[in-house]
Design an enzyme around this catalytic site. Structure first.
Site, PDB file in Angstrom:
ATOM      1  N   HIS A   6      32.755  30.710  49.266  1.00  0.00           N
ATOM      2  CA  HIS A   6      33.053  31.720  50.052  1.00  0.00           C
ATOM      3  C   HIS A   6      32.602  33.152  49.771  1.00  0.00           C
ATOM      4  CE1 HIS A   6      36.247  28.270  50.763  1.00  0.00           C
ATOM      5  NE2 HIS A   6      35.469  28.313  51.647  1.00  0.00           N
ATOM      6  N   ARG A  38      22.974  31.882  55.801  1.00  0.00           N
ATOM      7  CA  ARG A  38      23.905  31.427  54.752  1.00  0.00           C
ATOM      8  C   ARG A  38      23.329  30.132  53.898  1.00  0.00           C
ATOM      9  NH1 ARG A  38      29.240  28.075  55.548  1.00  0.00           N
ATOM     10  NH2 ARG A  38      30.109  28.460  53.421  1.00  0.00           N
ATOM     11  N   ASN A  89      24.510  30.539  60.054  1.00  0.00           N
ATOM     12  CA  ASN A  89      25.331  30.036  59.318  1.00  0.00           C
ATOM     13  C   ASN A  89      25.272  28.326  59.647  1.00  0.00           C
ATOM     14  OD1 ASN A  89      27.530  28.824  57.762  1.00  0.00           O
ATOM     15  ND2 ASN A  89      29.003  30.105  58.487  1.00  0.00           N
ATOM     16  N   ARG A 113      40.558  18.420  51.287  1.00  0.00           N
ATOM     17  CA  ARG A 113      40.282  18.282  49.685  1.00  0.00           C
ATOM     18  C   ARG A 113      41.442  18.569  48.923  1.00  0.00           C
ATOM     19  NH1 ARG A 113      35.555  22.935  50.530  1.00  0.00           N
ATOM     20  NH2 ARG A 113      35.341  22.372  52.611  1.00  0.00           N
ATOM     21  N   GLU A 149      31.873  36.636  57.946  1.00  0.00           N
ATOM     22  CA  GLU A 149      30.597  36.495  57.050  1.00  0.00           C
ATOM     23  C   GLU A 149      29.301  37.011  57.850  1.00  0.00           C
ATOM     24  OE1 GLU A 149      33.120  32.990  56.764  1.00  0.00           O
ATOM     25  OE2 GLU A 149      32.266  32.443  54.750  1.00  0.00           O
TER      26      GLU A 149
END
Ligand code: ADP
Length: 402
Positions: free
Chosen positions: A179, A90, A9, A238, A384
């Site tokens: 995601h 990823r 990742n 964000r 993940e």
């Protein structure tokens, strides 16, 4: 016979890895490179005798990959790199091209590069990681696992934006979501809990980046994140969704360029911007406990935005069977979970177990609703990397069948 699969990742300045034995899914080692591209980087890896930490210059992701592969031998995690059968990478943005993970070929690499403007911090790093591993492990199966592919089942009414259609046709500007690996992992876990029974599910992936997904019978029907990871709910730094005119007025009033405003929305907004304290929810919570007014506004605004999405998706799904909280905040912050559920519980018939909520933190599984609740509320730790590895195994098996 067991095999080894490596999940990679790569972030803009980091590279996380986990090496699994399959089919047992046992983790053989894991670790992290940080501050890649800065003067001095950091490297952590788990070995048989404990965690090893090193400080070293990491000018780019390729250097990190070289350090990692040497460390796997040095710490006797593998005897030879040939023992690694597959590497799953990823990839943040797969655009409209991929609705599933695929074998990472040069053709795929070219598309990942083409999509880089949509994910300028991530896709180039994902690509460098792939190219470096491909050089060192040319015979292994390389797989690209896209954050966006799980959301490709959305209908046009869920992914189109109400702007002139030509921008969608010319530039593919639309909602892609993010995601996806985590949302899919959670959807699969819920399917297992339900022993395959169909289910209306709302997944709240609340990390530094955050998104909410409405899932019907395992498939994504709607997701909060937008064209880029700036849309949806409020995040660590964000904004999430905004009236677009805020962009115009801030730019005018502060005499800032589009790039400056865009950066401010990405890295100085969200929890950090509202609280003026930190993007880390732990710091904001500490301030809240000391009576800080802006920390209170931050928690109230954050939980309001998540709750409003849950309400919207509850209607969208025609009722909800299960809500899952996951990722850094979802797994670890009972105060935020309670605020969110308090805002939706009457309308949704949720009976919340406050004690169970307080006890569920630190990356553990928990059922937070009572027996009488109309909706089950869970904390399920996301993984993940494991999802990436499962996709590698599936693609290897499909390849064998062909
Ligand atoms: P990402 O992968 O998007 O960087 P994470 O899923 O790691 O993000 O989540 C990061 C957020 O989770 C931070 O706001 C942090 O405060 C929060 N978090 C992570 N671990 C804990 C913890 N043990 N206790 C409280 N908050 C935590």
């Amino acid at each position: 016979m067991s095999k080894l699969v490596l999940a990679i990742n790569s972030g803009s300045s980091s590279l996380k890895f986990k090496l699994f034995k399959v089919p047992s899914e046992k983790v053989i080692t894991s670790g992290l490179f940080e501050r890649i591209t800065q003067k001095m980087g950091a490297f952590r890896i788990k070995t048989e005798t404990g965690e090893v930490r090193r400080e070293l210059p990491l000018p780019n992701h390729e250097v990190a990959v070289n350090v990692l592969t040497k460390a796997l031998i040095e710490f006797k995690i593998v005897k030879s790199l040939d023992e690694i059968n597959a590497v799953g990478h990823r990839v943040v943005q797969g655009g409209k091209y991929y609705n599933d993970s695929v074998e990472f070929t040069d053709e795929v690499a070219a598309l990942v590069e083409k999509l880089s403007p949509f994910a300028p911090l991530h896709n180039p790093a994902n690509l460098t990681g792939y190219e470096a591993f491909k050089k060192i492990l040319p015979d292994a199966l390389h797989v690209a696992v896209f954050d966006t592919s799980y959301h490709q089942t959305m209908a046009p009414e869920d992914y189109l934006f109400p702007i002139p259609y030509e921008y969608y046709e010319k530039y593919d500007i639309r909602r892609y979501g993010a995601h996806g690996t985590s949302h899919k992992f959670i959807a699969d876990e819920v399917t297992k809990i339900n022993k395959g029974k169909p289910c209306n599910l709302i997944v709240c992936h609340l990390g530094n980046g955050a998104s909410i997904t409405a899932v019907k019978d395992g498939k994504c029907v709607a997701t909060s994140m937008g064209f880029t990871p700036l849309g949806g709910i409020m995040m660590g730094t964000r904004t999430g969704d905004l009236d677009p005119s805020v962009f115009y007025f801030v730019s005018k009033l502060e005499d800032k360029s589009p790039e400056e405003v865009y950066d401010m929305f990405n890295i100085k907004s969200g929890m950090l911007g509202v609280s003026g304290i930190s993007s880390d929810v732990r710091d904001v919570e500490n301030a809240l406990l000391q009576g800080n007014e802006r920390a209170k506004h931050t928690f109230d605004l954050y939980s309001r935005r998540v709750a409003d999405y849950i309400g919207q998706y509850h209607i969208r799904l025609g009722g909800t069977d299960t809500i899952v909280f996951t990722a850094g905040i979802g797994e670890n912050v009972p105060g935020i979970r309670k605020q969110i559920i308090d805002k939706v519980k009457d309308a949704m018939g949720i009976e919340f177990d406050d004690e169970q909520n307080s006890l569920t933190r630190g990356g553990i599984y928990g059922l937070l609703s009572t027996k009488n609740s109309k909706v089950k509320v869970y904390v399920i730790p996301t993984d993940e990397e494991l999802m990436i590895v499962r996709d590698c195994v599936r693609i290897a098996e499909n390849k064998k069948k062909k």
